[in-house]
Design a protein around this motif. Sequence first.
Motif, PDB file in Angstrom:
ATOM      1  N   MET A 112       9.063   7.107  11.998  1.00 53.13           N
ATOM      2  CA  MET A 112       8.644   5.962  11.172  1.00 53.13           C
ATOM      3  C   MET A 112       9.058   6.204   9.721  1.00 53.13           C
ATOM      4  SD  MET A 112       4.764   4.455  10.534  1.00 53.13           S
ATOM      5  CE  MET A 112       4.555   3.930  12.234  1.00 53.13           C
ATOM      6  N   SER A 113       9.690   5.224   9.109  1.00 48.11           N
ATOM      7  CA  SER A 113      10.123   5.358   7.722  1.00 48.11           C
ATOM      8  C   SER A 113       8.929   5.299   6.779  1.00 48.11           C
ATOM      9  CB  SER A 113      11.096   4.230   7.365  1.00 48.11           C
ATOM     10  OG  SER A 113      10.418   2.989   7.329  1.00 48.11           O
ATOM     11  N   ALA A 114       9.158   5.680   5.525  1.00 48.25           N
ATOM     12  CA  ALA A 114       8.087   5.605   4.532  1.00 48.25           C
ATOM     13  C   ALA A 114       7.620   4.164   4.365  1.00 48.25           C
ATOM     14  CB  ALA A 114       8.577   6.179   3.202  1.00 48.25           C
ATOM     15  N   THR A 115       8.562   3.232   4.366  1.00 52.50           N
ATOM     16  CA  THR A 115       8.206   1.820   4.259  1.00 52.50           C
ATOM     17  C   THR A 115       7.311   1.399   5.412  1.00 52.50           C
ATOM     18  OG1 THR A 115      10.219   1.238   3.060  1.00 52.50           O
ATOM     19  CG2 THR A 115       9.127  -0.532   4.278  1.00 52.50           C
ATOM     20  N   GLU A 116       7.714   1.721   6.625  1.00 52.43           N
ATOM     21  CA  GLU A 116       6.937   1.351   7.812  1.00 52.43           C
ATOM     22  C   GLU A 116       5.558   1.988   7.798  1.00 52.43           C
ATOM     23  OE1 GLU A 116      10.606   0.779  11.019  1.00 52.43           O
ATOM     24  OE2 GLU A 116       9.762   2.779  10.638  1.00 52.43           O
ATOM     25  N   SER A 117       5.478   3.223   7.327  1.00 48.13           N
ATOM     26  CA  SER A 117       4.198   3.931   7.288  1.00 48.13           C
ATOM     27  C   SER A 117       3.215   3.258   6.343  1.00 48.13           C
ATOM     28  CB  SER A 117       4.431   5.382   6.856  1.00 48.13           C
ATOM     29  OG  SER A 117       3.207   6.071   6.713  1.00 48.13           O
ATOM     30  N   HIS A 118       3.663   2.913   5.151  1.00 44.29           N
ATOM     31  CA  HIS A 118       2.774   2.265   4.181  1.00 44.29           C
ATOM     32  C   HIS A 118       2.344   0.880   4.646  1.00 44.29           C
ATOM     33  CE1 HIS A 118       2.787   5.234   0.955  1.00 44.29           C
ATOM     34  NE2 HIS A 118       4.083   5.403   1.157  1.00 44.29           N
ATOM     35  N   ILE A 119       3.283   0.131   5.200  1.00 46.04           N
ATOM     36  CA  ILE A 119       2.955  -1.209   5.689  1.00 46.04           C
ATOM     37  C   ILE A 119       1.957  -1.113   6.842  1.00 46.04           C
ATOM     38  CG2 ILE A 119       3.879  -3.220   6.914  1.00 46.04           C
ATOM     39  CD1 ILE A 119       6.402  -2.944   5.219  1.00 46.04           C
ATOM     40  N   ALA A 120       2.148  -0.143   7.715  1.00 44.70           N
ATOM     41  CA  ALA A 120       1.253   0.026   8.866  1.00 44.70           C
ATOM     42  C   ALA A 120      -0.163   0.386   8.410  1.00 44.70           C
ATOM     43  CB  ALA A 120       1.800   1.100   9.790  1.00 44.70           C
ATOM     44  N   LYS A 121      -0.262   1.213   7.380  1.00 46.78           N
ATOM     45  CA  LYS A 121      -1.595   1.616   6.906  1.00 46.78           C
ATOM     46  C   LYS A 121      -2.349   0.435   6.295  1.00 46.78           C
ATOM     47  CE  LYS A 121      -1.943   5.787   5.744  1.00 46.78           C
ATOM     48  NZ  LYS A 121      -1.870   7.127   5.097  1.00 46.78           N
ATOM     49  N   GLU A 122      -1.651  -0.390   5.508  1.00 44.32           N
ATOM     50  CA  GLU A 122      -2.306  -1.583   4.961  1.00 44.32           C
ATOM     51  C   GLU A 122      -2.717  -2.530   6.082  1.00 44.32           C
ATOM     52  OE1 GLU A 122      -0.862  -3.782   1.683  1.00 44.32           O
ATOM     53  OE2 GLU A 122      -0.120  -2.020   0.577  1.00 44.32           O
ATOM     54  N   ALA A 123      -1.838  -2.666   7.078  1.00 48.52           N
ATOM     55  CA  ALA A 123      -2.138  -3.572   8.188  1.00 48.52           C
ATOM     56  C   ALA A 123      -3.318  -3.068   9.009  1.00 48.52           C
ATOM     57  CB  ALA A 123      -0.911  -3.721   9.084  1.00 48.52           C
ATOM     58  N   ARG A 124      -3.445  -1.759   9.125  1.00 49.04           N
ATOM     59  CA  ARG A 124      -4.522  -1.181   9.937  1.00 49.04           C
ATOM     60  C   ARG A 124      -5.869  -1.256   9.241  1.00 49.04           C
ATOM     61  NH1 ARG A 124      -8.501   0.262  11.541  1.00 49.04           N
ATOM     62  NH2 ARG A 124      -9.094   1.993  12.918  1.00 49.04           N
ATOM     63  N   PHE A 125      -5.915  -1.005   7.941  1.00 52.05           N
ATOM     64  CA  PHE A 125      -7.200  -0.876   7.254  1.00 52.05           C
ATOM     65  C   PHE A 125      -7.524  -2.021   6.285  1.00 52.05           C
ATOM     66  CE2 PHE A 125      -5.930   3.503   8.313  1.00 52.05           C
ATOM     67  CZ  PHE A 125      -7.035   3.890   9.068  1.00 52.05           C
ATOM     68  N   GLY A 126      -6.561  -2.835   5.951  1.00 50.53           N
ATOM     69  CA  GLY A 126      -6.805  -3.902   4.985  1.00 50.53           C
ATOM     70  C   GLY A 126      -7.186  -5.210   5.651  1.00 50.53           C
ATOM     71  N   ALA A 127      -7.961  -6.020   4.939  1.00 50.93           N
ATOM     72  CA  ALA A 127      -8.220  -7.382   5.405  1.00 50.93           C
ATOM     73  C   ALA A 127      -6.900  -8.147   5.397  1.00 50.93           C
ATOM     74  CB  ALA A 127      -9.235  -8.068   4.494  1.00 50.93           C
ATOM     75  N   LYS A 128      -6.743  -9.049   6.328  1.00 50.92           N
ATOM     76  CA  LYS A 128      -5.456  -9.736   6.485  1.00 50.92           C
ATOM     77  C   LYS A 128      -5.423 -11.032   5.668  1.00 50.92           C
ATOM     78  CE  LYS A 128      -4.822  -7.684  11.067  1.00 50.92           C
ATOM     79  NZ  LYS A 128      -3.935  -6.626  10.565  1.00 50.92           N
ATOM     80  N   ASN A 129      -5.773 -10.923   4.397  1.00 53.44           N
ATOM     81  CA  ASN A 129      -5.778 -12.100   3.538  1.00 53.44           C
ATOM     82  C   ASN A 129      -4.500 -12.244   2.725  1.00 53.44           C
ATOM     83  OD1 ASN A 129      -6.669  -9.752   2.126  1.00 53.44           O
ATOM     84  ND2 ASN A 129      -7.395 -11.029   0.434  1.00 53.44           N
ATOM     85  N   TYR A 130      -3.513 -11.399   2.976  1.00 53.75           N
ATOM     86  CA  TYR A 130      -2.195 -11.523   2.361  1.00 53.75           C
ATOM     87  C   TYR A 130      -1.122 -11.323   3.426  1.00 53.75           C
ATOM     88  CZ  TYR A 130      -3.466 -11.775  -2.579  1.00 53.75           C
ATOM     89  OH  TYR A 130      -3.948 -12.190  -3.798  1.00 53.75           O
ATOM     90  N   ALA A 131       0.040 -11.910   3.172  1.00 57.51           N
ATOM     91  CA  ALA A 131       1.215 -11.702   4.018  1.00 57.51           C
ATOM     92  C   ALA A 131       2.358 -11.269   3.099  1.00 57.51           C
ATOM     93  CB  ALA A 131       1.578 -12.972   4.768  1.00 57.51           C
ATOM     94  N   PRO A 132       2.349 -10.002   2.675  1.00 58.63           N
ATOM     95  CA  PRO A 132       3.321  -9.566   1.670  1.00 58.63           C
ATOM     96  C   PRO A 132       4.761  -9.586   2.178  1.00 58.63           C
ATOM     97  CG  PRO A 132       1.476  -8.007   1.881  1.00 58.63           C
ATOM     98  CD  PRO A 132       1.411  -8.938   3.044  1.00 58.63           C
ATOM     99  N   VAL A 133       5.678  -9.730   1.247  1.00 61.63           N
ATOM    100  CA  VAL A 133       7.092  -9.514   1.539  1.00 61.63           C
ATOM    101  C   VAL A 133       7.245  -8.025   1.870  1.00 61.63           C
ATOM    102  CG1 VAL A 133       9.427  -9.595   0.566  1.00 61.63           C
ATOM    103  CG2 VAL A 133       7.749 -11.383  -0.001  1.00 61.63           C
ATOM    104  N   PRO A 134       7.991  -7.666   2.909  1.00 60.48           N
ATOM    105  CA  PRO A 134       8.035  -6.263   3.362  1.00 60.48           C
ATOM    106  C   PRO A 134       8.828  -5.335   2.443  1.00 60.48           C
ATOM    107  CG  PRO A 134       9.496  -7.606   4.702  1.00 60.48           C
ATOM    108  CD  PRO A 134       8.742  -8.557   3.816  1.00 60.48           C
ATOM    109  N   VAL A 135       8.330  -5.162   1.220  1.00 60.31           N
ATOM    110  CA  VAL A 135       8.881  -4.215   0.259  1.00 60.31           C
ATOM    111  C   VAL A 135       7.726  -3.355  -0.231  1.00 60.31           C
ATOM    112  CG1 VAL A 135       9.931  -3.951  -2.021  1.00 60.31           C
ATOM    113  CG2 VAL A 135      10.728  -5.763  -0.480  1.00 60.31           C
ATOM    114  N   VAL A 136       7.891  -2.041  -0.176  1.00 62.77           N
ATOM    115  CA  VAL A 136       6.842  -1.125  -0.620  1.00 62.77           C
ATOM    116  C   VAL A 136       7.259  -0.548  -1.975  1.00 62.77           C
ATOM    117  CG1 VAL A 136       5.512   0.958  -0.109  1.00 62.77           C
ATOM    118  CG2 VAL A 136       6.204  -0.575   1.751  1.00 62.77           C
ATOM    119  N   VAL A 137       6.627  -1.024  -3.024  1.00 61.47           N
ATOM    120  CA  VAL A 137       7.001  -0.633  -4.384  1.00 61.47           C
ATOM    121  C   VAL A 137       6.483   0.761  -4.706  1.00 61.47           C
ATOM    122  CG1 VAL A 137       6.720  -1.180  -6.837  1.00 61.47           C
ATOM    123  CG2 VAL A 137       7.072  -3.029  -5.163  1.00 61.47           C
ATOM    124  N   ASP A 138       7.350   1.583  -5.259  1.00 57.45           N
ATOM    125  CA  ASP A 138       6.963   2.935  -5.668  1.00 57.45           C
ATOM    126  C   ASP A 138       6.828   3.037  -7.181  1.00 57.45           C
ATOM    127  OD1 ASP A 138       6.719   5.932  -5.051  1.00 57.45           O
ATOM    128  OD2 ASP A 138       8.364   5.893  -6.511  1.00 57.45           O
TER     129      ASP A 138
END
Length: 421
Positions: A1-27
């Motif tokens: 799993m890439s760093a991008t996929e990992s961060h997106i997966a963690k937000e999806a797993r633990f965050g409320a689904k009140n946003y649908a972000p563009v799939p970019v993980v800003v560093d």
Amino acid sequence: MSATESHIAKEARFGAKNYAPVPVVVDHAKDCLVWDVEGREYIDMMSAYSSVSHGHLHPRIVEAAHRQLEKVAVMSRAYYGTTLGPLLEKLSEVTGFERVLPMNTGAEAVETAIKCARRWGHQVKGIPDGQQRILVARGNFHGRTSTIIGFSSEEDYRTGFGPFCGGFQHFDYGDMASVKAAATENTCAVLIEPIQGEAGVIVPPPGFFRELRQWCTENNVLLIDDEVQAGLGRTGKWFAFEHEGIRPDGLILGKALGAGLLPVSAFCADDKVMSVFVPNSHGSTFGGNALAAAVALEGLKVLEEEGLVEHCAEKGAYLFGRLREVQAEVRPLIRDVRGRGLWVGVDIEPSCTSARDLVERLAAAGVLSKETHDTVIRFAPPLTISYDLIDRAVDIFHRVAKEKWHQLGLDRRRNQQVITA
């Protein structure tokens, strides 16, 4: 799993689904450029809905924050401090209003304005308490609190969140006949955006605000201008109401007031309006805290001393022209280009594609933007953006739009129309 996929997966797993972000993980970010966790570079054409008008991590503002962090950050308004007074003085000077009430988020400042208008309506205009009415435009977006979404005309914002607070009546944006039809003897205020951002960067007809100002004056109704997104230079003037040569009775500021570092907002008005507030009638633990005040004050100085507002008008005209050139090449994919200053909405023909599709294609190509209502792409870069970066961003948008245009066969369809004609 890439760093991008990992961060997106963690937000999806633990965050409320009140946003649908563009799939970019800003560093990290600097001025108008952003880098993701994979090291890819992007041009920021969104600036956090105007919150980053000064560019990311402007060195003067970061230094002001550092200086204040070494002293004190939060003590609450239970005591006086050394940073709030200078901020209030500067805001009064910049806006032309006698009083400023600091808050945190834009929605909190809107709620403050609503409370002020209601109490003014009762105490000054003489409307029986509980019968005050505020006029609001259809298509408005003033925030996400339960009071505010109660007078939204977007069902997606409202469904399942009732019961809602009453006291609001709707009119059609930019239509004075509709304003007059909605008014009653209990109308105490008109709450309105100078440009409707969330609705798709909708600019009202010329002269509308002058006529609205005159009507409010004649009928003893407060005109409250929500410039949370439009204010502090975004439209090429300090405040969007200046384009019509008017002055509202109340001004709501936010987003850029925090200079890209903190949530800072304010409601501004003269004594005759603001005097309805007395001790214990309104407040906020973090509103006007020492750190926020130091950051906001430096942000105002940067806007003024670096000429960002004046340059915005010129850069905005350039951006608008370049996007119009793209539109001319890819009709009917782009229906309209509209806006003011560095705040432009590109209206996409929904039968061709969605704005979200193009936004994601832009992100993959290195430009960050955001859609609204799935039909409009918003371009609102930091006011510090260079002409070179504007060109790079528009060139990428041009390429993405042309690729979609060819993919849909719109070039062949246009050629057939020309031949048939």
